[in-house]
Design a protein around this motif. Structure first.
Motif, PDB file in Angstrom:
ATOM      1  N   ALA A  85      -4.576  -3.371   7.789  1.00  0.00           N
ATOM      2  CA  ALA A  85      -5.251  -2.970   6.626  1.00  0.00           C
ATOM      3  C   ALA A  85      -4.383  -1.848   5.561  1.00  0.00           C
ATOM      4  O   ALA A  85      -4.352  -1.553   3.909  1.00  0.00           O
ATOM      5  N   LYS A  86      -4.145  -0.764   5.807  1.00  0.00           N
ATOM      6  CA  LYS A  86      -3.003   0.126   5.319  1.00  0.00           C
ATOM      7  C   LYS A  86      -1.725  -0.445   4.803  1.00  0.00           C
ATOM      8  O   LYS A  86      -1.473  -0.430   3.453  1.00  0.00           O
ATOM      9  N   GLY A  87      -1.365  -1.750   5.627  1.00  0.00           N
ATOM     10  CA  GLY A  87      -0.842  -2.679   5.122  1.00  0.00           C
ATOM     11  C   GLY A  87      -1.120  -3.624   3.385  1.00  0.00           C
ATOM     12  O   GLY A  87       0.245  -3.602   2.514  1.00  0.00           O
ATOM     13  N   TYR A  88      -2.112  -3.683   4.306  1.00  0.00           N
ATOM     14  CA  TYR A  88      -2.622  -4.781   2.794  1.00  0.00           C
ATOM     15  C   TYR A  88      -2.787  -3.500   1.769  1.00  0.00           C
ATOM     16  O   TYR A  88      -1.816  -4.392   0.236  1.00  0.00           O
ATOM     17  N   LEU A  89      -3.214  -2.553   1.500  1.00  0.00           N
ATOM     18  CA  LEU A  89      -3.377  -1.574   0.932  1.00  0.00           C
ATOM     19  C   LEU A  89      -1.903  -1.616   0.013  1.00  0.00           C
ATOM     20  O   LEU A  89      -1.979  -1.395  -1.620  1.00  0.00           O
ATOM     21  N   ALA A  90      -0.544  -1.272   0.950  1.00  0.00           N
ATOM     22  CA  ALA A  90       0.653  -1.391  -0.066  1.00  0.00           C
ATOM     23  C   ALA A  90       0.968  -2.328  -0.950  1.00  0.00           C
ATOM     24  O   ALA A  90       1.749  -1.997  -1.591  1.00  0.00           O
ATOM     25  N   ILE A  91       0.995  -3.228  -0.001  1.00  0.00           N
ATOM     26  CA  ILE A  91       0.819  -4.751  -1.131  1.00  0.00           C
ATOM     27  C   ILE A  91       0.218  -4.770  -1.900  1.00  0.00           C
ATOM     28  O   ILE A  91       0.958  -4.923  -3.507  1.00  0.00           O
ATOM     29  N   TYR A  92      -0.811  -4.585  -2.305  1.00  0.00           N
ATOM     30  CA  TYR A  92      -1.992  -4.472  -2.966  1.00  0.00           C
ATOM     31  C   TYR A  92      -1.961  -3.749  -4.780  1.00  0.00           C
ATOM     32  O   TYR A  92      -1.363  -3.614  -5.342  1.00  0.00           O
ATOM     33  N   SER A  93      -1.405  -1.749  -3.862  1.00  0.00           N
ATOM     34  CA  SER A  93      -1.389  -1.066  -4.624  1.00  0.00           C
ATOM     35  C   SER A  93       0.078  -1.003  -5.367  1.00  0.00           C
ATOM     36  O   SER A  93       0.823  -0.901  -6.305  1.00  0.00           O
ATOM     37  N   PHE A  94       1.722  -2.018  -4.864  1.00  0.00           N
ATOM     38  CA  PHE A  94       3.046  -2.402  -5.695  1.00  0.00           C
ATOM     39  C   PHE A  94       2.367  -3.016  -6.561  1.00  0.00           C
ATOM     40  O   PHE A  94       3.219  -2.837  -7.317  1.00  0.00           O
ATOM     41  N   ASN A  95       1.439  -4.160  -6.830  1.00  0.00           N
ATOM     42  CA  ASN A  95       1.639  -4.837  -7.879  1.00  0.00           C
ATOM     43  C   ASN A  95       0.259  -5.583  -7.852  1.00  0.00           C
ATOM     44  O   ASN A  95      -0.293  -6.710  -7.475  1.00  0.00           O
ATOM     45  N   PRO A  96      -1.053  -4.728  -8.706  1.00  0.00           N
ATOM     46  CA  PRO A  96      -2.372  -5.871  -8.276  1.00  0.00           C
ATOM     47  C   PRO A  96      -2.211  -6.346  -8.667  1.00  0.00           C
ATOM     48  O   PRO A  96      -2.809  -7.986  -8.667  1.00  0.00           O
ATOM     49  N   MET A  97      -1.940  -6.553 -10.050  1.00  0.00           N
ATOM     50  CA  MET A  97      -1.983  -8.377 -10.660  1.00  0.00           C
ATOM     51  C   MET A  97      -1.532  -9.140 -10.381  1.00  0.00           C
ATOM     52  O   MET A  97      -1.680 -10.506  -9.472  1.00  0.00           O
ATOM     53  N   ILE A  98      -0.216  -8.854  -9.589  1.00  0.00           N
ATOM     54  CA  ILE A  98       0.959 -10.545  -8.813  1.00  0.00           C
ATOM     55  C   ILE A  98      -0.348 -10.378  -7.459  1.00  0.00           C
ATOM     56  O   ILE A  98      -0.425 -12.080  -7.422  1.00  0.00           O
TER      57      ILE A  98
END
Length: 620
Positions: A271-284
């Motif tokens: 869950a935190k790994g996905y959150l890190a990816i999402y937080s990097f650039n939510p639009m992309i």
């Protein structure tokens, strides 16, 4: 649709998947019958796809999936009594497939049965949040009870997963429920919740929270299945008494000491790994998820995201993946609606409108398989618009309170941050896809082809053998569609050298990229279909080399296709070559001239003309 209609569909599907003897297991999701077959080569995919009521057939994740649509449960209910089971047939130790396919099959098998409960609870939570926004007090009895109604499925999720996993791992469901109950036992939960240290036989128990968790109970039930399997070695006289005791005495402590904490940490890390990816650039992130989601559905890979979505909700109370992929469903609905608006054909309009409405209510398979993929451009448009709208909701932080299919009725689940952006995105997805499809994505190609492919039946004609080999009656081939002569009269052949020649001079109307079939309209009006092998379309062009393209002119005797006969036989397929006159009705008679040994110069069929003048290519 009447009950008898569902039974007719069920009977036809079961017959053409190879009968109940060929079925290892069967479950269904919202739109698909998901078979696990002993031998997929025994299933006649082409015939199944022609059954009235079947949208498409998909092979993915080790499953033979028959897409039905909203009435899938009714068809399933008609099949299951014939299989002699009430929930899921028992699997044997047949081929397991690749590790990836086994993983997808495992995830879908566990999560599919509990989806109705997740949908119900998620919808209730969304409606409750909407009521709070409209003034309902969170201290009121109405709110407290309603919150319990919606939240129960998520708090007690380990119980649901225990049952589903027990069925998948073939272990006693009630023992599995006891394991889940131990993880949620109030006294232990209260002690661990306070951070108080516990031990079992001197071994420390790591504090972890198991309510709303996903991975711990699944692995715990898997461990239970292994312990239970070991217990089968116990003497039968005492097995029934000792097995449950051993199952629980070994599984529960190991789960508390090792499995539970390890899977809890793994779930948190995912869950935190996905959150890190999402937080990097939510639009992309939204652009990628929104654009590819329906593609993942086609291949069944979307099931791999379900545990992550569920874990996000358990970990954070909401999930942004669902927010990013949600508009993609409305984009598919919009593209199908665009086809409905553009087409002038009654059959296309009816199918497209029905598919659009179904997708609008979250079930996208009929729109994907029945309309958008069929015409290609509408699907591409929907994926492109889905990417753009996914970027919008990604940037806005739109999230869902539950892991549910996204449609018009599930909108309340998205109340909260990014809700306005979500409403804008689904409007753009639906209307944007509809408009683009109407303007650029569809035209009645089939109708236009019918008009340009009209061929005048001018003379009687003799057709030469397409192979060097042996000819025999078409009615004896091992394919009911061809043997019944429903596509037209013809002759079957066994080729000596794997070379197929044109039996007429004319224009190639159909040249399948897989090389397994060629359609030719002769200069004198006969419409010919050459089908090389039975079910060889499944080889996807392997063993075939085509020498023609659509629109090419050929002369009688020209080489059309070469195929590797030994390779196809070794792959388990019949190599019979079939020559069919698909516009048989345009002639007074279509008569075979000879059976036996033939060369490509020998005449094998003769047509005698009638007053009928129009012929039309038949689908393969």
């Amino acid at each position: 649709m009447a009950k008898n209609d569902y039974k007719a569909i069920a009977d036809a599907v079961l017959k053409n998947v190879g009968g109940k003897e060929n079925v290892n297991s069967l479950v269904h999701c919202a739109t698909r019958l998901r078979f696990k077959l002993k031998d997929e080569n025994k299933a006649d995919q082409a015939t199944i796809e022609k059954i009235n009521g079947v949208v498409s057939v998909v092979k993915s994740g080790g499953q033979f999936q028959v897409v039905i649509g909203n009435t899938v449960a009714d068809v399933y209910d008609q099949i299951m009594p014939q299989l002699g089971a009430t929930t899921e047939t028992v699997e044997d130790d047949g081929p397991k497939g690749s590790l990836f396919n086994r993983a997808i099959d495992l995830i879908s098998g566990i999560f599919t049965p509990i989806l109705p409960a997740l949908i119900g609870g998620g919808m209730l939570k969304g409606l409750l949040m909407l009521a709070v926004q409209l003034g309902l007090s969170q201290k009121s009895g109405t709110y407290i009870i309603a919150n319990g109604m919606g939240d129960a499925v998520f708090y007690f999720l380990p119980f649901l997963l225990a049952i589903a996993a027990a069925r998948k791992f073939k272990v006693n469901e009630y023992i599995a429920l006891v394991v889940a109950g131990a993880l949620l036992y109030p006294n232990i939960v209260a002690i661990l919740g306070k951070g108080t240290n516990l031990d079992f036989l001197g071994i420390p128990v790591i504090s972890a929270t198991y309510s709303s968790s996903v991975l711990p109970i699944i692995l715990a039930v898997y461990l239970l299945s292994k312990v239970d399997h070991f217990c089968k070695r116990i003497n039968p006289n005492v097995r029934n008494i000792l097995t449950p005791v051993i199952d629980l005495a070994i599984t529960i402590p190991i789960t508390y000491i090792i499995v539970g904490p390890a899977m809890t940490y793994l779930g948190d890390a995912v869950a935190k790994g996905y959150l890190a990816i999402y937080s990097f650039n939510p639009m992309i992130t939204g652009f990628v998820f929104g654009g590819l989601w329906e593609v993942l559905i086609i291949f069944g890979i979307h099931w791999g995201m379900v545990p992550i979505i569920t874990q996000n909700i358990a970990q954070f109370g909401h999930d942004t993946i669902t927010g990013m992929i949600g508009p993609a469903n409305f984009a598919q609905a919009g593209s199908a609606f665009g086809v409905f608006l553009k087409s002038k054909r009654a059959d296309v309009k009816q199918n497209a409108l029905s598919a659009a409405i179904t997708a609008f209510f979250s079930i996208t398979e009929p729109a994907i398989y029945g309309v958008n993929l069929k015409y290609k451009k509408p699907f591409y448009i929907a994926c492109g618009v889905g990417a753009i709208t996914g970027a919008i909701t990604g940037a806005a932080g739109t999230s869902a309170l539950a892991a549910i299919p996204v449609g018009i009725l599930s909108i309340p689940v998205f109340v909260g941050k990014g809700f306005t952006a979500f409403l804008i995105a689904i409007a753009i997805a639906f209307f944007g896809s509809a408009i683009l499809t109407f303007m650029f994505g569809y035209q009645d190609i089939a109708e236009a082809e019918d008009s340009q492919d009209k061929v005048l039946v001018q003379n009687n004609e003799q057709l030469s053998s397409p192979v060097n080999g042996t000819s025999f009656e078409l009615t004896t081939v091992k394919d009911e569609v061809f043997a019944s002569l429903s596509l037209g009269e013809g002759v079957a052949f066994d080729s000596n050298d794997g070379k197929v020649y044109s039996p007429v001079s004319g224009i190639v109307r159909v040249a399948y990229p897989t090389g397994h079939a060629v359609g030719i309209a002769s200069d004198d009006g006969v419409e010919v279909l050459l089908h090389l092998g039975i079910n060889t379309v499944e080889l996807n062009g392997k063993y075939f080399t085509s020498h023609v393209t659509q629109g090419m002119r050929v002369k009688q005797g020209d080489l059309l296709v070469e195929f590797d006969k030994p390779g196809i036989i070794e792959a388990g397929y019949d190599t019979t070559v079939m020559l069919i006159v698909t516009n048989t009705d345009s002639y007074e008679s279509v008569l075979p001239e000879t059976y036996g040994i033939v060369t490509r110069q020998d005449n094998v069929l003769e047509t005698k003309k009638t007053d009928q003048a129009v012929l039309k290519a038949q689908p393969v």
